[in-house]
Scaffold this motif. Structure first.
Motif, PDB file in Angstrom:
ATOM      1  N   TYR A 126       4.448   1.262  16.975  1.00  0.00           N
ATOM      2  CA  TYR A 126       3.462   0.568  16.137  1.00  0.00           C
ATOM      3  C   TYR A 126       3.028   1.407  14.930  1.00  0.00           C
ATOM      4  O   TYR A 126       2.142   1.000  14.174  1.00  0.00           O
ATOM      5  CB  TYR A 126       2.232   0.157  16.949  1.00  0.00           C
ATOM      6  CG  TYR A 126       1.602   1.245  17.788  1.00  0.00           C
ATOM      7  CD1 TYR A 126       0.722   2.161  17.234  1.00  0.00           C
ATOM      8  CD2 TYR A 126       1.876   1.342  19.157  1.00  0.00           C
ATOM      9  CE1 TYR A 126       0.138   3.138  17.997  1.00  0.00           C
ATOM     10  CE2 TYR A 126       1.299   2.333  19.931  1.00  0.00           C
ATOM     11  CZ  TYR A 126       0.423   3.228  19.352  1.00  0.00           C
ATOM     12  OH  TYR A 126      -0.154   4.212  20.121  1.00  0.00           O
ATOM     13  N   TYR A 127       3.651   2.560  14.749  1.00  0.00           N
ATOM     14  CA  TYR A 127       3.291   3.387  13.593  1.00  0.00           C
ATOM     15  C   TYR A 127       3.650   2.696  12.277  1.00  0.00           C
ATOM     16  O   TYR A 127       2.939   2.823  11.274  1.00  0.00           O
ATOM     17  CB  TYR A 127       3.975   4.746  13.689  1.00  0.00           C
ATOM     18  CG  TYR A 127       3.448   5.772  12.717  1.00  0.00           C
ATOM     19  CD1 TYR A 127       2.172   5.669  12.180  1.00  0.00           C
ATOM     20  CD2 TYR A 127       4.234   6.850  12.329  1.00  0.00           C
ATOM     21  CE1 TYR A 127       1.683   6.600  11.295  1.00  0.00           C
ATOM     22  CE2 TYR A 127       3.753   7.805  11.435  1.00  0.00           C
ATOM     23  CZ  TYR A 127       2.481   7.667  10.923  1.00  0.00           C
ATOM     24  OH  TYR A 127       1.992   8.600  10.040  1.00  0.00           O
ATOM     25  N   ALA A 128       4.768   1.953  12.287  1.00  0.00           N
ATOM     26  CA  ALA A 128       5.161   1.239  11.063  1.00  0.00           C
ATOM     27  C   ALA A 128       4.079   0.256  10.630  1.00  0.00           C
ATOM     28  O   ALA A 128       3.802   0.104   9.432  1.00  0.00           O
ATOM     29  CB  ALA A 128       6.488   0.513  11.292  1.00  0.00           C
ATOM     30  N   LEU A 129       3.455  -0.411  11.602  1.00  0.00           N
ATOM     31  CA  LEU A 129       2.368  -1.340  11.278  1.00  0.00           C
ATOM     32  C   LEU A 129       1.164  -0.605  10.712  1.00  0.00           C
ATOM     33  O   LEU A 129       0.518  -1.072   9.769  1.00  0.00           O
ATOM     34  CB  LEU A 129       1.959  -2.127  12.532  1.00  0.00           C
ATOM     35  CG  LEU A 129       2.917  -3.224  12.995  1.00  0.00           C
ATOM     36  CD1 LEU A 129       2.422  -3.840  14.297  1.00  0.00           C
ATOM     37  CD2 LEU A 129       3.046  -4.306  11.925  1.00  0.00           C
ATOM     38  N   LEU A 130       0.844   0.543  11.294  1.00  0.00           N
ATOM     39  CA  LEU A 130      -0.298   1.317  10.808  1.00  0.00           C
ATOM     40  C   LEU A 130      -0.073   1.780   9.369  1.00  0.00           C
ATOM     41  O   LEU A 130      -0.999   1.760   8.553  1.00  0.00           O
ATOM     42  CB  LEU A 130      -0.535   2.528  11.725  1.00  0.00           C
ATOM     43  CG  LEU A 130      -0.972   2.218  13.157  1.00  0.00           C
ATOM     44  CD1 LEU A 130      -1.098   3.507  13.962  1.00  0.00           C
ATOM     45  CD2 LEU A 130      -2.297   1.457  13.169  1.00  0.00           C
ATOM     46  N   VAL A 131       1.158   2.178   9.066  1.00  0.00           N
ATOM     47  CA  VAL A 131       1.478   2.586   7.699  1.00  0.00           C
ATOM     48  C   VAL A 131       1.365   1.386   6.763  1.00  0.00           C
ATOM     49  O   VAL A 131       0.859   1.500   5.634  1.00  0.00           O
ATOM     50  CB  VAL A 131       2.896   3.201   7.635  1.00  0.00           C
ATOM     51  CG1 VAL A 131       3.325   3.417   6.188  1.00  0.00           C
ATOM     52  CG2 VAL A 131       2.934   4.513   8.401  1.00  0.00           C
ATOM     53  N   LEU A 132       1.808   0.226   7.220  1.00  0.00           N
ATOM     54  CA  LEU A 132       1.744  -0.991   6.410  1.00  0.00           C
ATOM     55  C   LEU A 132       0.296  -1.378   6.127  1.00  0.00           C
ATOM     56  O   LEU A 132      -0.044  -1.804   5.018  1.00  0.00           O
ATOM     57  CB  LEU A 132       2.468  -2.131   7.129  1.00  0.00           C
ATOM     58  CG  LEU A 132       2.571  -3.468   6.396  1.00  0.00           C
ATOM     59  CD1 LEU A 132       3.404  -3.322   5.126  1.00  0.00           C
ATOM     60  CD2 LEU A 132       3.162  -4.532   7.298  1.00  0.00           C
ATOM     61  N   TRP A 133      -0.564  -1.233   7.143  1.00  0.00           N
ATOM     62  CA  TRP A 133      -1.964  -1.633   7.003  1.00  0.00           C
ATOM     63  C   TRP A 133      -2.819  -0.586   6.300  1.00  0.00           C
ATOM     64  O   TRP A 133      -3.692  -0.927   5.499  1.00  0.00           O
ATOM     65  CB  TRP A 133      -2.570  -1.915   8.376  1.00  0.00           C
ATOM     66  CG  TRP A 133      -1.954  -3.094   9.081  1.00  0.00           C
ATOM     67  CD1 TRP A 133      -1.273  -4.135   8.521  1.00  0.00           C
ATOM     68  CD2 TRP A 133      -1.954  -3.344  10.493  1.00  0.00           C
ATOM     69  NE1 TRP A 133      -0.843  -5.009   9.488  1.00  0.00           N
ATOM     70  CE2 TRP A 133      -1.251  -4.560  10.702  1.00  0.00           C
ATOM     71  CE3 TRP A 133      -2.475  -2.668  11.595  1.00  0.00           C
ATOM     72  CZ2 TRP A 133      -1.064  -5.105  11.976  1.00  0.00           C
ATOM     73  CZ3 TRP A 133      -2.299  -3.202  12.866  1.00  0.00           C
ATOM     74  CH2 TRP A 133      -1.595  -4.414  13.056  1.00  0.00           C
ATOM     75  N   LEU A 134      -2.587   0.689   6.604  1.00  0.00           N
ATOM     76  CA  LEU A 134      -3.490   1.750   6.148  1.00  0.00           C
ATOM     77  C   LEU A 134      -2.885   2.670   5.094  1.00  0.00           C
ATOM     78  O   LEU A 134      -3.573   3.551   4.587  1.00  0.00           O
ATOM     79  CB  LEU A 134      -3.943   2.593   7.355  1.00  0.00           C
ATOM     80  CG  LEU A 134      -4.673   1.836   8.459  1.00  0.00           C
ATOM     81  CD1 LEU A 134      -4.951   2.763   9.635  1.00  0.00           C
ATOM     82  CD2 LEU A 134      -5.973   1.236   7.935  1.00  0.00           C
ATOM     83  N   GLY A 135      -1.597   2.496   4.794  1.00  0.00           N
ATOM     84  CA  GLY A 135      -0.960   3.352   3.808  1.00  0.00           C
ATOM     85  C   GLY A 135      -0.338   4.579   4.447  1.00  0.00           C
ATOM     86  O   GLY A 135      -0.344   4.745   5.670  1.00  0.00           O
TER      87      GLY A 135
END
Length: 263
Positions: free
Chosen positions: A120-129
């Protein structure tokens, strides 16, 4: 007095055994690398690792000092642990006390808890930069679940008679949490915090994989790309020493503050 001196002598004995085991491991490492039973690209000699450590102390790595790399990693780690502590402990207390509240949050936490952080790190990068926010969020999520579970389990195992007696004597719900539940759960919360630190620390390299230019985890990952196993070993040893130091501080506090636990 005799009992205290006996316990101290036992502690010194155990410490001595630990030191000897580390020394033996280093000797085996030196022998294996000296005779090149393993390719030096994979396992460098202890002296090479020490030389690389000295160079990193004086020159740093990729434009930043070794202290800067460690400080940036510790900032991400401690920020995430602080956020996990102030959210997981209160929520764990509530969920351990009330099955209705636990029914709300338990499916969510149990769903993401076994997921690998990189999933889920990819999602966190997508959401938070790609800056520190996504890295801290990843570390927060990895450390939240074990601390929450330990806190909730600590409340659930409290004797019901203890809480019912307090309520029958006129204690309010706030007083029950403040003077009965929370103090009784302190040892288990501290154990959960130790587990949380271990899990969060293990996620540190994953958190620094994406668009990072500093951090001890990033340094290890970057050095591995150039087959600099000496620097990789330096980073791993430093991370291990820091982790042992953090855990030792918590164990020392736990032994002094809650010496009655298990006795």
């Amino acid at each position: 007095m005799e009992k205290l001196s006996f316990e101290i002598s036992k502690e010194v004995k155990f410490r001595g055994i630990s030191i000897v085991s580390v020394v033996v491991l280093v000797i085996i490492w030196a022998i294996v690398t000296h005779f090149e039973w393993v390719d030096p690209y994979f396992i460098p000699k202890p002296l090479e690792v020490w030389s690389s450590f000295v160079v990193l102390l004086s020159e740093g790595y990729k434009g930043a000092s070794l202290f800067t790399h460690i400080a940036n990693s510790m900032y991400r780690l401690f920020t995430a642990l602080f956020l996990a502590f102030i959210t997981a402990v209160p929520l764990g207390l509530l969920c351990g006390y009330s099955k209705y509240i636990r029914a709300i949050f338990d499916p969510i936490i149990e769903f993401y808890r076994p997921l690998p952080p990189l999933a889920y790190y990819a999602l966190l990068v997508l959401w938070l930069g790609i800056e520190n926010e996504s890295k801290i969020a990843l570390l927060f999520l990895s450390g939240f679940a074990p601390l929450f579970i330990a806190t909730a389990a600590a409340v659930e195992k409290l004797p019901a008679d203890r809480m019912n007696a307090s309520l029958s004597l006129g204690a309010t719900k706030r007083q029950l949490f403040q003077y009965i539940i929370l103090p009784s759960c302190y040892p288990d919360i501290l154990t959960g915090l130790r587990t949380s630190i271990g899990v969060t620390y293990a996620t540190l390299v994953a958190a620094e994989m994406v668009a990072a230019t500093n951090g001890i985890g990033w340094m290890v990952l970057d050095a591995s790309r150039y087959l600099r196993s000496d620097i990789v070993f330096v980073g791993i040893i430093l991370m291990g020493i820091i982790a042992i130091g953090l855990d030792s501080l918590l164990r020392f506090y736990q032994a002094r503050r809650f010496s009655w636990v298990g006795k």
